[in-house]
Design a protein around this motif. Sequence first.
Motif, PDB file in Angstrom:
ATOM      1  N   ARG A  59      10.276  52.744  67.892  1.00 50.74           N
ATOM      2  CA  ARG A  59       9.786  53.750  67.423  1.00 50.74           C
ATOM      3  C   ARG A  59       9.994  53.674  65.716  1.00 50.74           C
ATOM      4  N   GLU A  60       9.009  53.732  65.435  1.00 48.90           N
ATOM      5  CA  GLU A  60       8.548  54.403  63.537  1.00 48.90           C
ATOM      6  C   GLU A  60       9.877  55.678  62.809  1.00 48.90           C
ATOM      7  N   GLY A  61       9.917  55.165  62.476  1.00 54.01           N
ATOM      8  CA  GLY A  61      11.302  56.220  61.558  1.00 54.01           C
ATOM      9  C   GLY A  61      12.711  56.247  62.346  1.00 54.01           C
ATOM     10  N   ASN A  62      13.156  55.047  62.221  1.00 49.36           N
ATOM     11  CA  ASN A  62      14.587  54.492  61.993  1.00 49.36           C
ATOM     12  C   ASN A  62      15.758  55.233  61.193  1.00 49.36           C
ATOM     13  N   ILE A  63      16.522  56.028  61.192  1.00 50.05           N
ATOM     14  CA  ILE A  63      17.755  56.082  60.086  1.00 50.05           C
ATOM     15  C   ILE A  63      17.877  54.580  59.885  1.00 50.05           C
ATOM     16  N   GLU A  98      21.814  63.533  63.284  1.00 50.79           N
ATOM     17  CA  GLU A  98      21.642  63.343  61.936  1.00 50.79           C
ATOM     18  C   GLU A  98      21.810  64.325  60.704  1.00 50.79           C
ATOM     19  N   ASP A 141      13.509  59.011  71.519  1.00 58.45           N
ATOM     20  CA  ASP A 141      13.956  60.066  70.257  1.00 58.45           C
ATOM     21  C   ASP A 141      15.034  60.769  69.492  1.00 58.45           C
ATOM     22  N   ILE A 159      16.222  56.569  67.626  1.00 54.32           N
ATOM     23  CA  ILE A 159      15.659  56.367  66.145  1.00 54.32           C
ATOM     24  C   ILE A 159      17.090  57.088  64.939  1.00 54.32           C
ATOM     25  N   LYS A 160      17.532  58.026  65.761  1.00 49.36           N
ATOM     26  CA  LYS A 160      18.496  58.676  65.012  1.00 49.36           C
ATOM     27  C   LYS A 160      20.285  58.251  64.795  1.00 49.36           C
TER      28      LYS A 160
END
Length: 280
Positions: free
Chosen positions: A70-74, A164, A233, A236-237
């Motif tokens: 998923r896009e948005g991974n740290i 996060e 969900d 990605i963190k």
Amino acid sequence: MRFVDLSMPIWEGAGYGEILATPNCSVQFAEYMFYDVNGMRMTHLKIDDESGSPFMTPYQGSPHRRGPLREGNIYTWRLDEVPLERLILRDTVVLDVPGEDQHVITAEEIDSAVAQADYREGDDVLVRTSWATTEKAFELGNDYCIHSPSWSYEACLRMAEIMEEKKSGVFMTDAALIMTPAYQGYAWSIGPDRIVPRPKPWPSAEARERLMDLPPGVFSPAPPSVGLGGYRDLVIKTIAICKCLVNANQLTSNRVKMIILPMFIKEGGASPCRFIAVEE
């Protein structure tokens, strides 16, 4: 100094995830050349990226899948890119949550565990139910994932927020599944609509039919009443999600240092991993 091995063994026939149609296929060991016939001995070992206790980065599926789940991974590291200092002797907080058979971890239980723990900024995280042991894995076989505690969608979201905030990297749990068996095994191996007898996973004909029936990007046909899956969900963190650890009940400290050794696969996204807890 005390060492505790938290790694799930890998053995012939281990079917950690046969409640699912496509991932987590059974482990196979095969000898295909023999000294008396071929003058040499050759063996073949088949595992998948979630066999044993896996280390699963946001790039799970790499090198076949180029982008993240998923896009948005740290974190943007694949297996061969994670710095050693993020894997070796990492300060790790132990968060205790309930661990009865088939318990689904809630967001409120995560908040309660965090409130009672010595959780420091930058810590990696081990969420311990104390349910999982090597003995149960051997005894329960393919039903291990069904009986294990698992994670609700809301618990995944809350854990992602906390990690996060705390700038945590690696997430570990002794639960066998992140998403619930009811969600992952819906109309396959769980519930009144399950297939009886339980079919073999991929590459069985039933598994191929299941995959063709699902819309692109959809993991389960479960209706909203069953709940959602929060794996993407949470991952990605994190540097990685690590599930199916065992024997965390043997830890005596609420803080440990972890040695984490995934397979060193070039551009790999996930692999079986060794997890060693060090108590000082």
